[in-house]
Design a protein around this motif. Sequence first.
Motif, PDB file in Angstrom:
ATOM      1  N   GLN A   1       0.825  -1.213   0.000  1.00 19.93           N
ATOM      2  CA  GLN A   1       0.000   0.000   0.000  1.00 19.93           C
ATOM      3  C   GLN A   1       0.853   1.254   0.000  1.00 19.93           C
ATOM      4  O   GLN A   1       0.548   2.218  -0.708  1.00 19.93           O
ATOM      5  CB  GLN A   1      -0.909  -0.012   1.245  1.00 19.93           C
ATOM      6  CG  GLN A   1      -1.811   1.202   1.389  1.00 19.93           C
ATOM      7  CD  GLN A   1      -3.084   1.104   0.576  1.00 19.93           C
ATOM      8  OE1 GLN A   1      -3.210   0.237  -0.289  1.00 19.93           O
ATOM      9  NE2 GLN A   1      -4.031   1.992   0.825  1.00 19.93           N
ATOM     10  N   ASN A  20       4.442   2.170  -3.037  1.00 26.12           N
ATOM     11  CA  ASN A  20       4.117   1.064  -3.934  1.00 26.12           C
ATOM     12  C   ASN A  20       4.988   1.025  -5.176  1.00 26.12           C
ATOM     13  O   ASN A  20       5.305   2.051  -5.778  1.00 26.12           O
ATOM     14  CB  ASN A  20       2.649   1.154  -4.349  1.00 26.12           C
ATOM     15  CG  ASN A  20       2.248   0.083  -5.341  1.00 26.12           C
ATOM     16  OD1 ASN A  20       2.340   0.277  -6.543  1.00 26.12           O
ATOM     17  ND2 ASN A  20       1.834  -1.059  -4.827  1.00 26.12           N
ATOM     18  N   TYR A  39      -5.722  -3.173   1.533  1.00 22.37           N
ATOM     19  CA  TYR A  39      -4.791  -2.526   0.614  1.00 22.37           C
ATOM     20  C   TYR A  39      -5.463  -2.392  -0.756  1.00 22.37           C
ATOM     21  O   TYR A  39      -6.089  -3.335  -1.258  1.00 22.37           O
ATOM     22  CB  TYR A  39      -3.515  -3.354   0.460  1.00 22.37           C
ATOM     23  CG  TYR A  39      -2.532  -3.267   1.601  1.00 22.37           C
ATOM     24  CD1 TYR A  39      -2.806  -2.542   2.754  1.00 22.37           C
ATOM     25  CD2 TYR A  39      -1.305  -3.927   1.519  1.00 22.37           C
ATOM     26  CE1 TYR A  39      -1.894  -2.474   3.786  1.00 22.37           C
ATOM     27  CE2 TYR A  39      -0.378  -3.861   2.546  1.00 22.37           C
ATOM     28  CZ  TYR A  39      -0.686  -3.142   3.688  1.00 22.37           C
ATOM     29  OH  TYR A  39       0.229  -3.071   4.702  1.00 22.37           O
TER      30      TYR A  39
END
Length: 760
Positions: free
Chosen positions: A416, A419, A473
Amino acid sequence: MSEARTRRIRVRVEGLVQGVGFRPFVCGLAGTYGVSGFVGNDPGGVFIEAEGEPGVLEAFTAGLTGKAPPLAQVERVRVEPAEPVGEPGFRIVPSRRSLSGAGPAAGVALVSPDAGTCAACLRELRDPGDRRYRYAFANCTDCGPRFTIVTGVPYDRCATTMAGFAMCAACAREYADPADRRFHAQPVCCPACGPALRALDADGRPVDGDPIEVAARWLESGRVVAVKGLGGYHLAVLAADEAAVAALRARKRRERRPFAVMAADVAAAGTLIHLDQAAERLLTGTSRPIVLAPRRPGAPVADAVAPGARDLGVMLPYTPLHHLLSDRLSAPYVLTSGNLTDEPIAYRDEEALRRLAGVADGFLVHDRRIEAPADDSLVRAFRGRALTLRRSRGYAPAPIAVPWRFPRHVLACGAQLKNTFCVAKGNQAFLSQHIGDLESYETLRCFTEGVERFCRLFGVRPAVVAHDLHPEYLSTAYAREREAVDLVGVQHHHAHIASCLAEHGHGGPVIGVAFDGLGLGTDGTLWGGELLVADLASFRRAGHLETVPMPGGAAAVRQPWRMAAAWLDRVHGNVPALTERHRDLWPAVVQMARTGLNAPLTSSAGRLFDAVAAVAGVCDVIGYEGQAAAELEARVDAGERGAYPVRLVAGDPLVIAAGDLVAAAAEDAAAGVDAGRIAARFHRGLADAVVRAVEVLGEETGLRTVALSGGVFQNMVLLEAMVSGLERARFRVLTHSRVPPGDGGIALGQAVVAAADDRR
């Protein structure tokens, strides 16, 4: 040449061989050896047919690897015999849209990362007699834009954002001349036929005058200028202008996170940071990343550039535009991503004008479209080599080659925060450029567009999609929305260790130390201080830091004092100054920790750093992820040799009694011990405890190799202490170099874990 001795061969060259001047190099090599035939690009790389005497052909094929251009990375050369045809000369032929050449091509043409301006182009830029004098888009086969302008493969001008700029006669002659260094340089251009600079005011209206001069005057008057670079827009102010830096912070809504600074050259950089040989090598390399190094006392930059930090991030100009601006200013300037906090870098012109309205007082722009956004990469030197903290411009999308096959095409969706994603096929993993935190629509859009672009460029059709175990996420949600694929959930810390193993080509098993902020564990709690016995296919949680409640959940991440309250209640410690600062909320937070209401358990090393930072009076509330730990590291007193004692609690898993560290820090803080000494004793005590825990696990398992991964290992004090301690204990230690230890490397780990599962 005797016709009886003439032979012909078909050759396929795979690797990073497009966009690096490889076809012109092959032409020159053929001329050297008197070989006839042709060379061209196709979706698999470079194909060649060559004719000559056997010994000459052997020397020619050896030269393809041994004498390759500086930006090329030849991974494989395949050769098969062909019938001689007796053609004269050697030429470049048009690119083919389907695979051709020797043998089955398992690979795909690799897209070159962008490369910093070479010395030859820089000389032209500064030569009043050259036709590219002061031209902001000079480039050649050895430098310039690549990944950020590529729209497809094979790499030809028509498959770049230069397609709309028709070459003038002079550029066309260079492009067609085998003796010219711009021979088949796809972005070749000049002031007569290429992109142009413009200066725009805050409302997007054109401003008369030389755009570089206009932008420089704006900066000198204290204004914030948005500059369109290779991979997106940056925001610039003079680094020594305290008021301008403060204004930039306020407008960008970035309270404390350090800014990067651009210096004109190595000498100028040396006035800002301490450069050892390794750091200087990184700073001046073709990738031209931001290099994080200790800040020099009295460096001519405002305190607000990097508040609370001992280190400073510095980079050198990497495009002619940046060289021109640096030459004109003769002073370092802040160059930070053109975005607001938590947003991706702006790279489309209309979007930049909209998103940066109210932030920038003016814009320095150009009309070459950016196809792929790419933030600046961030590295530091550790033990003579790179420790990559953010892998993006200049490094992506160069593949990570691994010694194992991916049985099917893989897409790994990453984490998350910070990234990146990864696509993989054959024995190559293509880790994306830095995307950012998946917490906004704009960032998620960059993620999804990036996945589509990588799959198209590298011919990947994912059959396996790997993702984190955390159901909330956005990267996990994206994975679960894919159709007709096999989903593989990969535990966060296993992915960390696997990414380190992949970088080293090591299949395991190893003792993995995964220290980071948070990741969902297989038991439903939040892990982050883990000792794993792991290989690529599986892992066992063999040890961890003592668990503690996180009062308020996410609020405890933003407010480290909450972690301190939970720990101090656990160990019966007290820091009157800290309690007094938060007296209104302290009882409620302690009660939350005791009851477990909205207080999930965690073993996080990052949250342990937060607690000690608050106890030591360094940081109670953060403005960016990892701030408390970074500022605690910055306060370490290098002369302090003490270490807080820590118990190991036997069991399965083994537990490191992290509360002992908090209790000792609290005792010192209450006694008025300086924060720098507390920080040093904490770092050394934690490192010593982990080394002892690894020794216990080494005795149990017989394993003598340790892999260190996770965002906490961006901390140089802890990293050096742990590596040194483990080496003294005669362990082999694997650390990151090309791939970030933090969540920017998670996707690579997910990909190789999914492939290992696929091979079983």
